[in-house]
Write a protein that holds these residues in place. Sequence first.
Motif, PDB file in Angstrom:
ATOM      1  N   PHE A  82       0.688  -1.204   0.121  1.00 39.39           N
ATOM      2  CA  PHE A  82      -0.227   0.044   0.018  1.00 39.39           C
ATOM      3  C   PHE A  82       0.827   1.311  -0.005  1.00 39.39           C
ATOM      4  O   PHE A  82       0.453   2.320  -0.333  1.00 39.39           O
ATOM      5  CB  PHE A  82      -0.846   0.177   1.302  1.00 39.39           C
ATOM      6  CG  PHE A  82      -2.059  -0.838   1.013  1.00 39.39           C
ATOM      7  CD1 PHE A  82      -3.157  -0.490   0.366  1.00 39.39           C
ATOM      8  CD2 PHE A  82      -1.843  -2.264   1.433  1.00 39.39           C
ATOM      9  CE1 PHE A  82      -4.204  -1.302   0.149  1.00 39.39           C
ATOM     10  CE2 PHE A  82      -3.083  -3.221   1.382  1.00 39.39           C
ATOM     11  CZ  PHE A  82      -4.271  -2.826   0.726  1.00 39.39           C
ATOM     12  N   LEU A  83       2.325   1.238   0.370  1.00 44.25           N
ATOM     13  CA  LEU A  83       3.216   2.129   0.304  1.00 44.25           C
ATOM     14  C   LEU A  83       4.411   1.369  -0.399  1.00 44.25           C
ATOM     15  O   LEU A  83       4.628   0.377  -0.173  1.00 44.25           O
ATOM     16  CB  LEU A  83       3.737   2.614   1.736  1.00 44.25           C
ATOM     17  CG  LEU A  83       2.705   3.444   2.280  1.00 44.25           C
ATOM     18  CD1 LEU A  83       3.316   3.730   3.949  1.00 44.25           C
ATOM     19  CD2 LEU A  83       2.460   4.778   1.766  1.00 44.25           C
ATOM     20  N   SER A  84       5.098   2.320  -1.070  1.00 40.84           N
ATOM     21  CA  SER A  84       6.342   2.093  -2.040  1.00 40.84           C
ATOM     22  C   SER A  84       7.556   2.398  -0.921  1.00 40.84           C
ATOM     23  O   SER A  84       7.484   3.334  -0.355  1.00 40.84           O
ATOM     24  CB  SER A  84       6.690   2.733  -3.097  1.00 40.84           C
ATOM     25  OG  SER A  84       5.303   2.219  -4.248  1.00 40.84           O
TER      26      SER A  84
ATOM     27  N   ALA B   9      -2.747  -5.399  -5.280  1.00 43.40           N
ATOM     28  CA  ALA B   9      -3.524  -6.197  -5.523  1.00 43.40           C
ATOM     29  C   ALA B   9      -2.817  -7.541  -6.085  1.00 43.40           C
ATOM     30  O   ALA B   9      -3.449  -8.593  -5.718  1.00 43.40           O
ATOM     31  CB  ALA B   9      -4.510  -5.981  -6.603  1.00 43.40           C
ATOM     32  N   SER B  10      -1.840  -7.611  -6.842  1.00 43.41           N
ATOM     33  CA  SER B  10      -1.159  -8.861  -7.208  1.00 43.41           C
ATOM     34  C   SER B  10      -0.207  -9.702  -6.096  1.00 43.41           C
ATOM     35  O   SER B  10      -0.444 -10.525  -5.968  1.00 43.41           O
ATOM     36  CB  SER B  10       0.158  -8.244  -8.146  1.00 43.41           C
ATOM     37  OG  SER B  10      -0.689  -7.683  -9.405  1.00 43.41           O
TER      38      SER B  10
ATOM     39  N   GLY C 108      -0.649 -14.193  -2.287  1.00 42.09           N
ATOM     40  CA  GLY C 108      -0.697 -15.043  -0.970  1.00 42.09           C
ATOM     41  C   GLY C 108      -0.583 -14.238   0.243  1.00 42.09           C
ATOM     42  O   GLY C 108      -0.566 -14.712   1.289  1.00 42.09           O
ATOM     43  N   LEU C 109      -0.122 -12.831   0.279  1.00 37.91           N
ATOM     44  CA  LEU C 109       0.248 -12.119   1.295  1.00 37.91           C
ATOM     45  C   LEU C 109      -0.867 -11.165   1.394  1.00 37.91           C
ATOM     46  O   LEU C 109      -0.986 -10.122   0.787  1.00 37.91           O
ATOM     47  CB  LEU C 109       1.467 -11.392   0.802  1.00 37.91           C
ATOM     48  CG  LEU C 109       2.141 -10.447   2.053  1.00 37.91           C
ATOM     49  CD1 LEU C 109       2.367 -11.070   3.171  1.00 37.91           C
ATOM     50  CD2 LEU C 109       3.370  -9.717   1.707  1.00 37.91           C
ATOM     51  N   VAL C 110      -1.870 -11.305   2.631  1.00 37.23           N
ATOM     52  CA  VAL C 110      -3.076 -10.716   2.681  1.00 37.23           C
ATOM     53  C   VAL C 110      -3.061 -10.021   4.061  1.00 37.23           C
ATOM     54  O   VAL C 110      -2.705 -10.646   4.916  1.00 37.23           O
ATOM     55  CB  VAL C 110      -4.008 -11.762   2.394  1.00 37.23           C
ATOM     56  CG1 VAL C 110      -5.628 -11.028   2.647  1.00 37.23           C
ATOM     57  CG2 VAL C 110      -4.256 -12.349   1.267  1.00 37.23           C
ATOM     58  N   ARG C 111      -3.531  -8.745   3.868  1.00 33.29           N
ATOM     59  CA  ARG C 111      -3.881  -8.029   5.379  1.00 33.29           C
ATOM     60  C   ARG C 111      -5.168  -7.881   5.808  1.00 33.29           C
ATOM     61  O   ARG C 111      -6.082  -7.553   4.985  1.00 33.29           O
ATOM     62  CB  ARG C 111      -3.258  -6.381   5.090  1.00 33.29           C
ATOM     63  CG  ARG C 111      -3.300  -5.584   6.302  1.00 33.29           C
ATOM     64  CD  ARG C 111      -2.778  -4.441   6.024  1.00 33.29           C
ATOM     65  NE  ARG C 111      -3.055  -3.472   7.111  1.00 33.29           N
ATOM     66  CZ  ARG C 111      -2.325  -2.268   7.298  1.00 33.29           C
ATOM     67  NH1 ARG C 111      -1.522  -1.736   5.990  1.00 33.29           N
ATOM     68  NH2 ARG C 111      -2.402  -1.513   8.293  1.00 33.29           N
ATOM     69  N   SER C 112      -5.186  -8.140   7.212  1.00 36.08           N
ATOM     70  CA  SER C 112      -6.662  -7.778   7.580  1.00 36.08           C
ATOM     71  C   SER C 112      -6.647  -6.510   8.668  1.00 36.08           C
ATOM     72  O   SER C 112      -5.732  -6.342   9.191  1.00 36.08           O
ATOM     73  CB  SER C 112      -7.001  -9.001   8.559  1.00 36.08           C
ATOM     74  OG  SER C 112      -8.223  -8.752   9.225  1.00 36.08           O
TER      75      SER C 112
END
Length: 248
Positions: free
Chosen positions: A52-54, A73-74, A79-83
Motif C-alpha cells: 500500500f506504500l512503496s 492487488a497482485s 498469498g500475502l493478505v492484510r486484515s
Amino acid sequence: MPILETRGLSREFNGFVAVNNVDFTVSAGSLHALIGPNGAGKSTLFNLLTRFLSPSRGTIRFKGEDISNVPAASVARKGLVRSFQISSVFPHLSVHENIRIALQSKDRETFSFWRSDSALSRHDAEIMALLTEVGLADYSRRLAVELPYGRKRALELATTLAMRPQVILLDEPMAGMGQEDIDRTSKLIRRVGEQTTIVMVEHNLSVVADISDRITVLRRGEVIAEGSYAEISSDREVQQAYIGGSHD
C-alpha cells in the motif's frame, strides 16, 4: 528460506523517516508479533509489506521473490493478505454473502455479482467450511451489522482466509474487545496459525506473550530487539522504549 523478509527497508515522508533500514524475517508457519510504542512505525511497515506504500529504499521478498515494486492487488493474489484494524466487512450483507464476495474476488469472478444465487451455490460448501473454522456457522444468514463486535472481527478473518493466503497480516486484532472476545479471538488466531503464517501488530502484551512464536520490537522506525517474549521483555532497551522503564 524465510517466507517473508525485508532488507534495509526504509520509508520517508517529506524528510521524516517512518521506517529506517529495517531487516525483518518471518519464518514459514510461525506466528510473529510486531510491537512497539505509538509512532514506532508498525503500521507503515505493514503498509510497505502489503505494497500500500512503496519503499524509499530497501527490498521486500515474499517466498524468495522481490515484490518491492509489485502492485498491492497482485501481492494479495500471491498469498500475502492484510486484515485491517477497522472491520472491513459489508455491514448490510449476510455473513454468508460476505464470504462469497471474498471468494469471488479471489477467483476474479468480475460479473458474478449479477448472477442468481443458484448459479453461485458452488461456493456454499467452502463458505460453510470457512464459517465453521472461525466459529460462525450458526450466524450464516445474519446480517454482518447485527453481529457482536468480536464475531464481526471473526467474520473479517474468515473473509481474509477466503483469499487462501499463505501469510496473514493482522493489524491490532484485539482492538476494542472485551476480555471474553479477546480470549475467543486469541484461540481463533492460534488455531488459524497452525495452518497459515501470521504476522500480527498487537498492543495487548498478554496476548503477544500467549500466542507469539517470535516478536520484533520497533522504536522510531528501527528494530531494537527480536526474540521470544522472555527475551524481549528482559531487554533494557525494550523496557525503556516500550514498557516505560526497567523493572524488577
